[in-house]
Design an enzyme around this catalytic site. Sequence first.
Site, PDB file in Angstrom:
ATOM      1  N   TYR A 120       0.649  -1.244 -11.824  1.00 30.08           N
ATOM      2  CA  TYR A 120      -0.784  -1.545 -12.701  1.00 30.08           C
ATOM      3  C   TYR A 120      -0.976  -1.273 -13.499  1.00 30.08           C
ATOM      4  O   TYR A 120      -2.370  -0.201 -14.530  1.00 30.08           O
ATOM      5  CB  TYR A 120      -1.778  -1.227 -11.521  1.00 30.08           C
ATOM      6  N   GLU A 145       4.064  -5.914   1.871  1.00 31.00           N
ATOM      7  CA  GLU A 145       4.263  -6.408   0.265  1.00 31.00           C
ATOM      8  C   GLU A 145       3.616  -5.583  -0.203  1.00 31.00           C
ATOM      9  O   GLU A 145       2.683  -5.733  -1.146  1.00 31.00           O
ATOM     10  CB  GLU A 145       3.362  -7.847   0.289  1.00 31.00           C
ATOM     11  N   ARG A 180       3.569  -1.077  -5.731  1.00 33.35           N
ATOM     12  CA  ARG A 180       3.282   0.198  -6.792  1.00 33.35           C
ATOM     13  C   ARG A 180       4.697   0.436  -6.538  1.00 33.35           C
ATOM     14  O   ARG A 180       5.352   1.354  -7.115  1.00 33.35           O
ATOM     15  CB  ARG A 180       2.308   0.933  -6.227  1.00 33.35           C
ATOM     16  N   CYS A 187     -13.111   3.270 -28.330  1.00 36.97           N
ATOM     17  CA  CYS A 187     -14.793   3.884 -28.892  1.00 36.97           C
ATOM     18  C   CYS A 187     -15.748   4.326 -27.766  1.00 36.97           C
ATOM     19  O   CYS A 187     -16.996   3.470 -27.333  1.00 36.97           O
ATOM     20  CB  CYS A 187     -15.444   2.987 -29.744  1.00 36.97           C
ATOM     21  N   GLY A 204       0.729  -1.207  -0.133  1.00 34.91           N
ATOM     22  CA  GLY A 204      -0.250   0.105  -0.133  1.00 34.91           C
ATOM     23  C   GLY A 204       0.754   0.930  -0.233  1.00 34.91           C
ATOM     24  O   GLY A 204       0.093   2.525  -0.037  1.00 34.91           O
TER      25      GLY A 204
HETATM   26  N1  LLP Z   1      -1.207  -6.862  -0.781  1.00 32.71           N
HETATM   27  C1  LLP Z   1      -2.434  -7.602  -0.893  1.00 32.71           C
HETATM   28  C2  LLP Z   1      -2.769  -8.472  -0.605  1.00 32.71           C
HETATM   29  C3  LLP Z   1      -3.019  -6.651  -2.404  1.00 32.71           C
HETATM   30  O1  LLP Z   1      -4.497  -6.585  -2.395  1.00 32.71           O
HETATM   31  C4  LLP Z   1      -2.183  -5.592  -2.708  1.00 32.71           C
HETATM   32  C5  LLP Z   1      -2.593  -4.582  -3.533  1.00 32.71           C
HETATM   33  C6  LLP Z   1      -0.322  -5.446  -2.422  1.00 32.71           C
HETATM   34  C7  LLP Z   1      -0.429  -5.651  -1.523  1.00 32.71           C
HETATM   35  C8  LLP Z   1      -0.175  -4.710  -3.357  1.00 32.71           C
HETATM   36  O2  LLP Z   1      -0.779  -2.954  -2.939  1.00 32.71           O
HETATM   37  P1  LLP Z   1       0.473  -2.465  -3.057  1.00 32.71           P
HETATM   38  O3  LLP Z   1       1.622  -1.928  -2.126  1.00 32.71           O
HETATM   39  O4  LLP Z   1       0.892  -2.110  -5.082  1.00 32.71           O
HETATM   40  O5  LLP Z   1      -0.349  -0.579  -2.602  1.00 32.71           O
HETATM   41  N2  LLP Z   1      -5.468  -1.540  -9.780  1.00 32.71           N
HETATM   42  C9  LLP Z   1      -5.475  -0.505  -8.628  1.00 32.71           C
HETATM   43  C10 LLP Z   1      -4.186  -1.039  -7.517  1.00 32.71           C
HETATM   44  C11 LLP Z   1      -5.018  -2.407  -6.691  1.00 32.71           C
HETATM   45  C12 LLP Z   1      -3.865  -3.047  -5.644  1.00 32.71           C
HETATM   46  C13 LLP Z   1      -4.907  -4.107  -5.554  1.00 32.71           C
HETATM   47  N3  LLP Z   1      -3.993  -4.941  -4.360  1.00 32.71           N
HETATM   48  C14 LLP Z   1      -4.245   0.946  -9.028  1.00 32.71           C
HETATM   49  O6  LLP Z   1      -4.386   0.854  -9.875  1.00 32.71           O
HETATM   50  O7  LLP Z   1      -3.986   2.201  -8.307  1.00 32.71           O
END
Ligand code: LLP
Length: 417
Positions: A364, A266, A269, A335, A225
């Site tokens: 993403y 974990e 992004r 479109c 996150g």
């Molecule tokens: N761990 C779990 C269980 C998750 O579901 C996610 C992301 C992460 C780690 C990694 O999160 P990050 O560090 O990348 O924020 N498509 C969306 C983001 C969806 C994230 C879903 N889960 C976007 O483009 O902003």
Amino acid sequence: MRNQKKLLTEPDKLIRIAEKWGTPTYVYDEQVIRDRCGTLRSLFPDLPVSWLYAVKANDNPHILNIIREEGFGFDTVSYEEVLLCKKIGAKSRDIFYTENNMTDSEMAGAVRDGVVLNIGSLGRLESYCRSYPKTECSIRIKPDISDGHHSKVDTGNEDSKFGIRMDLLPEAQSIAKSHSVKISGIHAHIGSGIQKPENLLAEIDTLLEASGHLDDISFINFGGGMPIPYRPPDEDFDLLHFRDLAGKRLAGYLKNKNGAIRFFFEPGRWVVGPAGLLLTQVNTVKDQGRKVFLGTDTGFNHLLRPALYDAYHEVANISRITEPGKTYDVAGNICESGDILAVDRTLPETKTGDFLAILDAGAYGMTMASHYNRRALPAEILIRRDGGSKIVRKRLTAEQTIEAFLKDTRYQPKESS
Ligand code: LLP
């Protein structure tokens, strides 16, 4: 010079990539990914913290391999992602599978492959324990603490579909005990693109507390996150401040604990977002009265974030070094009127044929791309550490795209006259 940094390399080099490989093309930078992995790895030198990369952010196998070489394990959320991580040489024990409405056959596959299974519902815990007594698993909880850059990606709130309710932990424990299963890990993930670091810290407190109610915990996973700055003047996530506050909590917890405990984060992004951009070419400049559109050869089928979350990505015209002076909307070729990649951006006067770079698109971007309007997916290029670049996914031609589609649909093509 903000754009210069985010452009990954010299504009001329990007133009050469665009001319050689065509557009639309995602470009990634190996060194940036390695540097970012290194930054995270060195964050908690005195604590038993390990890093898992969230595969869903960018699953190009070349990128996964780089991240594996940097000493990260993998956070996977589907059996397909598990299989992919195995194919890039990750060891089973370094693959965490956080299930979400998993099927029995996916569960069997995960157990066969020996990955760490992180279970998010009592029903699934029950079926796991019945099928695999005297084993171990991890559970995901719903911490009722949530955050994220958009309501669609905050996952820890009270109404979220994810995780086991905290008040059901005693029940989870007794289900496991009745089948001699050890709940050896506890996990939560509050959302993606966290806006308030306090929420992540509160989640850490909650997990540390909750782990005390389970007898056999050997690891605690705090999820991902961590945000990245997309829109100037957004600031970088203050990692060092976070390290200080989180580190204090983790160290305090360890003091009162005998026995080995590991901690995991974990992120997805944060690792790859700034390491990628999407190159596209302007093929139409259209004055619609109140708006001037730059029409491009990509769209929300390739970068869904603006359409799905109103996400902001900086756009640079890499073909012009003149001062910005015109306001444009950057439109895709899909479109649908919602296919707008950027609104009211001030750019140098832009002409048909110019190349644009859509920045911070390493996370993403490609993983959420689709064949909508039956279009081909973008190519992907990796800028190597030595400065050379290599293709890590080719773009199919229109003909190849249709051929592949007909093959998958088992449709026998007829010749048109
Ligand atoms: N761990 C779990 C269980 C998750 O579901 C996610 C992301 C992460 C780690 C990694 O999160 P990050 O560090 O990348 O924020 N498509 C969306 C983001 C969806 C994230 C879903 N889960 C976007 O483009 O902003």
